[in-house]
Design an enzyme around this catalytic site. Sequence first.
Site, PDB file in Angstrom:
ATOM      1  N   ALA A 228       9.988 -12.599  16.943  1.00  0.00           N
ATOM      2  CA  ALA A 228      11.391 -12.153  17.054  1.00  0.00           C
ATOM      3  C   ALA A 228      11.984 -11.974  15.663  1.00  0.00           C
ATOM      4  O   ALA A 228      13.192 -12.111  15.475  1.00  0.00           O
ATOM      5  CB  ALA A 228      12.194 -13.162  17.873  1.00  0.00           C
TER       6      ALA A 228
ATOM      7  N   GLY B  50      -2.506  -2.201  13.252  1.00  0.00           N
ATOM      8  CA  GLY B  50      -1.176  -2.026  12.655  1.00  0.00           C
ATOM      9  C   GLY B  50      -1.159  -0.993  11.548  1.00  0.00           C
ATOM     10  O   GLY B  50      -0.086  -0.586  11.096  1.00  0.00           O
TER      11      GLY B  50
ATOM     12  N   LEU C 264       0.830  -1.211   0.000  1.00  0.00           N
ATOM     13  CA  LEU C 264       0.000   0.000   0.000  1.00  0.00           C
ATOM     14  C   LEU C 264       0.862   1.258   0.000  1.00  0.00           C
ATOM     15  O   LEU C 264       0.351   2.373  -0.018  1.00  0.00           O
ATOM     16  CB  LEU C 264      -0.908   0.011   1.243  1.00  0.00           C
ATOM     17  CG  LEU C 264      -1.938  -1.118   1.305  1.00  0.00           C
ATOM     18  CD1 LEU C 264      -2.681  -1.077   2.623  1.00  0.00           C
ATOM     19  CD2 LEU C 264      -2.918  -1.023   0.149  1.00  0.00           C
TER      20      LEU C 264
ATOM     21  N   ASP D 150      10.574   1.608  11.333  1.00  0.00           N
ATOM     22  CA  ASP D 150       9.495   0.746  11.845  1.00  0.00           C
ATOM     23  C   ASP D 150       9.228   0.971  13.333  1.00  0.00           C
ATOM     24  O   ASP D 150       8.078   1.063  13.774  1.00  0.00           O
ATOM     25  CB  ASP D 150       9.844  -0.737  11.633  1.00  0.00           C
ATOM     26  CG  ASP D 150       9.535  -1.218  10.221  1.00  0.00           C
ATOM     27  OD1 ASP D 150       8.723  -0.557   9.533  1.00  0.00           O
ATOM     28  OD2 ASP D 150      10.106  -2.245   9.811  1.00  0.00           O
TER      29      ASP D 150
ATOM     30  N   GLU E 247      12.330 -20.285  20.397  1.00  0.00           N
ATOM     31  CA  GLU E 247      12.798 -19.595  21.610  1.00  0.00           C
ATOM     32  C   GLU E 247      14.199 -19.011  21.451  1.00  0.00           C
ATOM     33  O   GLU E 247      14.498 -17.911  21.934  1.00  0.00           O
ATOM     34  CB  GLU E 247      12.757 -20.571  22.787  1.00  0.00           C
ATOM     35  CG  GLU E 247      13.075 -19.911  24.104  1.00  0.00           C
ATOM     36  CD  GLU E 247      12.944 -20.858  25.290  1.00  0.00           C
ATOM     37  OE1 GLU E 247      12.862 -22.085  25.070  1.00  0.00           O
ATOM     38  OE2 GLU E 247      12.948 -20.369  26.431  1.00  0.00           O
TER      39      GLU E 247
ATOM     40  N   LYS F  65      15.112  -6.377   4.358  1.00  0.00           N
ATOM     41  CA  LYS F  65      15.524  -5.429   5.396  1.00  0.00           C
ATOM     42  C   LYS F  65      16.845  -5.812   6.073  1.00  0.00           C
ATOM     43  O   LYS F  65      17.661  -4.959   6.378  1.00  0.00           O
ATOM     44  CB  LYS F  65      14.433  -5.314   6.469  1.00  0.00           C
ATOM     45  CG  LYS F  65      13.165  -4.652   5.977  1.00  0.00           C
ATOM     46  CD  LYS F  65      12.172  -4.531   7.113  1.00  0.00           C
ATOM     47  CE  LYS F  65      10.805  -4.129   6.623  1.00  0.00           C
ATOM     48  NZ  LYS F  65       9.839  -3.952   7.694  1.00  0.00           N
TER      49      LYS F  65
HETATM   50  P1  NAP Z   1       9.520 -12.159   9.856  1.00  0.00           P
HETATM   51  O1  NAP Z   1      10.855 -11.519  10.012  1.00  0.00           O
HETATM   52  O2  NAP Z   1       9.330 -13.182   8.802  1.00  0.00           O
HETATM   53  O3  NAP Z   1       9.115 -12.776  11.296  1.00  0.00           O
HETATM   54  C1  NAP Z   1       7.971 -13.558  11.445  1.00  0.00           C
HETATM   55  C2  NAP Z   1       7.722 -13.867  12.918  1.00  0.00           C
HETATM   56  O4  NAP Z   1       6.481 -14.563  13.003  1.00  0.00           O
HETATM   57  C3  NAP Z   1       8.778 -14.782  13.560  1.00  0.00           C
HETATM   58  O5  NAP Z   1       8.969 -14.394  14.895  1.00  0.00           O
HETATM   59  C4  NAP Z   1       8.111 -16.165  13.476  1.00  0.00           C
HETATM   60  O6  NAP Z   1       8.527 -17.062  14.475  1.00  0.00           O
HETATM   61  C5  NAP Z   1       6.657 -15.791  13.747  1.00  0.00           C
HETATM   62  N1  NAP Z   1       5.724 -16.798  13.253  1.00  0.00           N
HETATM   63  C6  NAP Z   1       5.480 -17.136  11.955  1.00  0.00           C
HETATM   64  N2  NAP Z   1       4.560 -18.105  11.903  1.00  0.00           N
HETATM   65  C7  NAP Z   1       4.205 -18.395  13.185  1.00  0.00           C
HETATM   66  C8  NAP Z   1       3.321 -19.325  13.786  1.00  0.00           C
HETATM   67  N3  NAP Z   1       2.576 -20.155  13.039  1.00  0.00           N
HETATM   68  N4  NAP Z   1       3.219 -19.342  15.132  1.00  0.00           N
HETATM   69  C9  NAP Z   1       3.974 -18.501  15.895  1.00  0.00           C
HETATM   70  N5  NAP Z   1       4.832 -17.605  15.392  1.00  0.00           N
HETATM   71  C10 NAP Z   1       4.973 -17.559  14.048  1.00  0.00           C
HETATM   72  O7  NAP Z   1       8.400 -11.049   9.565  1.00  0.00           O
HETATM   73  P2  NAP Z   1       8.412  -9.500   9.976  1.00  0.00           P
HETATM   74  O8  NAP Z   1       9.059  -8.688   8.933  1.00  0.00           O
HETATM   75  O9  NAP Z   1       8.915  -9.409  11.379  1.00  0.00           O
HETATM   76  O10 NAP Z   1       6.841  -9.170   9.915  1.00  0.00           O
HETATM   77  C11 NAP Z   1       5.941  -9.715  10.859  1.00  0.00           C
HETATM   78  C12 NAP Z   1       4.539  -9.166  10.587  1.00  0.00           C
HETATM   79  O11 NAP Z   1       4.539  -7.766  10.821  1.00  0.00           O
HETATM   80  C13 NAP Z   1       4.067  -9.336   9.140  1.00  0.00           C
HETATM   81  O12 NAP Z   1       2.708  -9.693   9.167  1.00  0.00           O
HETATM   82  C14 NAP Z   1       4.242  -7.951   8.519  1.00  0.00           C
HETATM   83  O13 NAP Z   1       3.306  -7.697   7.497  1.00  0.00           O
HETATM   84  C15 NAP Z   1       3.952  -7.076   9.737  1.00  0.00           C
HETATM   85  N6  NAP Z   1       4.589  -5.750   9.640  1.00  0.00           N
HETATM   86  C16 NAP Z   1       3.766  -4.672   9.765  1.00  0.00           C
HETATM   87  C17 NAP Z   1       4.315  -3.409   9.689  1.00  0.00           C
HETATM   88  C18 NAP Z   1       3.429  -2.215   9.823  1.00  0.00           C
HETATM   89  O14 NAP Z   1       3.843  -1.111   9.435  1.00  0.00           O
HETATM   90  N7  NAP Z   1       2.228  -2.354  10.363  1.00  0.00           N
HETATM   91  C19 NAP Z   1       5.702  -3.223   9.496  1.00  0.00           C
HETATM   92  C20 NAP Z   1       6.515  -4.362   9.411  1.00  0.00           C
HETATM   93  C21 NAP Z   1       5.934  -5.631   9.485  1.00  0.00           C
HETATM   94  P3  NAP Z   1       9.816 -18.035  14.236  1.00  0.00           P
HETATM   95  O15 NAP Z   1      11.011 -17.211  14.586  1.00  0.00           O
HETATM   96  O16 NAP Z   1       9.578 -19.157  15.146  1.00  0.00           O
HETATM   97  O17 NAP Z   1       9.787 -18.439  12.778  1.00  0.00           O
END
Ligand code: NAP
Length: 301
Positions: free
Chosen positions: A150, A266, A20, A125, A175, A70
């Site tokens: 994390a 969010g 977006l 962020d 963990e 990133k």
């Molecule tokens: P990421 O680096 O891929 O991290 C994903 C996280 O989700 C990890 O901690 C992962 O755990 C956990 N996870 C995935 N599947 C899971 C499950 N089934 N059960 C429990 N934990 C699970 O992604 P990211 O960049 O941090 O983004 C995370 C979310 O934030 C996304 O939905 C993204 O769209 C959103 N976001 C929003 C904004 C905003 O401006 N609102 C900005 C950035 C990101 P593991 O370590 O165990 O794999």
Amino acid sequence: MVKYMEKVFGVFGDPIAHSLSPLMHNAAFSALALACSYHAFKVSPDRLEKAVLGAEAMGFGGLNLTVPLKEKALELSCIEPDPLAKKIGAINTLVFPNAEEKCQIDREDGGKCLEHGKILGFNTDGLGAKRALLDSAVEIEGSKILIVGAGGAARALSFQFVEAGADVIIANRTEKRALELARELKASLPESQVRGTGLFGLDKLVREADVLINATTLGMHPKTDASILEAEALHPELTVFDIVYNPLQTKLLKAAKEAGAKPISGVLMLVYQGAEAFRLWTGLEPPVELMKKRVLEALGT
Ligand code: NAP
């Protein structure tokens, strides 16, 4: 102030079609009568360096980076991360300063970006998330903040909130990642209150928390039926901030309402992290309300 005439901006990521950001930034450029445009580009991690240097060579004004770029951006020698982005371990905004348009962005370490002569990397962020909470009158300093996740976003949030004086617990499915992140935070901010854990015992941690943040991908489109917790595990004194913004009303936010907790979408973080990037690129005050309106319209409200 930076003078931006007919500059091109963009977001690199993969997947990227859903972004977006073009809608939000193009609305802001139009509102301020800037002859700039913003586009989404599909870029894979192995092509990131070429794509960034190509954008710089073509005179782009700046870029956003999103999943999965990133963290990769920190490995590129052509990018100079600011101290916060370095600490977080991820970059979501690039600024291309050049000699004609004297970029006057103040760096956290006191320098001006032009002195460095490199592409500059920032992470907005955490600031976006902090502003979203402050906007909703949520206290950060001294609050008990439970961050689930994390990954890249959780890293930015945890650094921001630990630095702002919150007592932070990072709980993650894997963990080890939560422990490692907490260890890094403690090493860079020794006085901080932070610890990592797995998801076992999450219900008890929620009972003791003031703010619960979902920084996992759970609940995100298209798997909207997933949630880190159900309503029974939440309580009325809790603020629930779900950084997933598509859908707008995630299953977790619905559960928060049901439990009498305070839900925060969010979408606010999305807008505020974009607004901070806009400010870095242009030196201008971003039209935040308009940016929010456009994003909400696109999400169907
Ligand atoms: P990421 O680096 O891929 O991290 C994903 C996280 O989700 C990890 O901690 C992962 O755990 C956990 N996870 C995935 N599947 C899971 C499950 N089934 N059960 C429990 N934990 C699970 O992604 P990211 O960049 O941090 O983004 C995370 C979310 O934030 C996304 O939905 C993204 O769209 C959103 N976001 C929003 C904004 C905003 O401006 N609102 C900005 C950035 C990101 P593991 O370590 O165990 O794999």
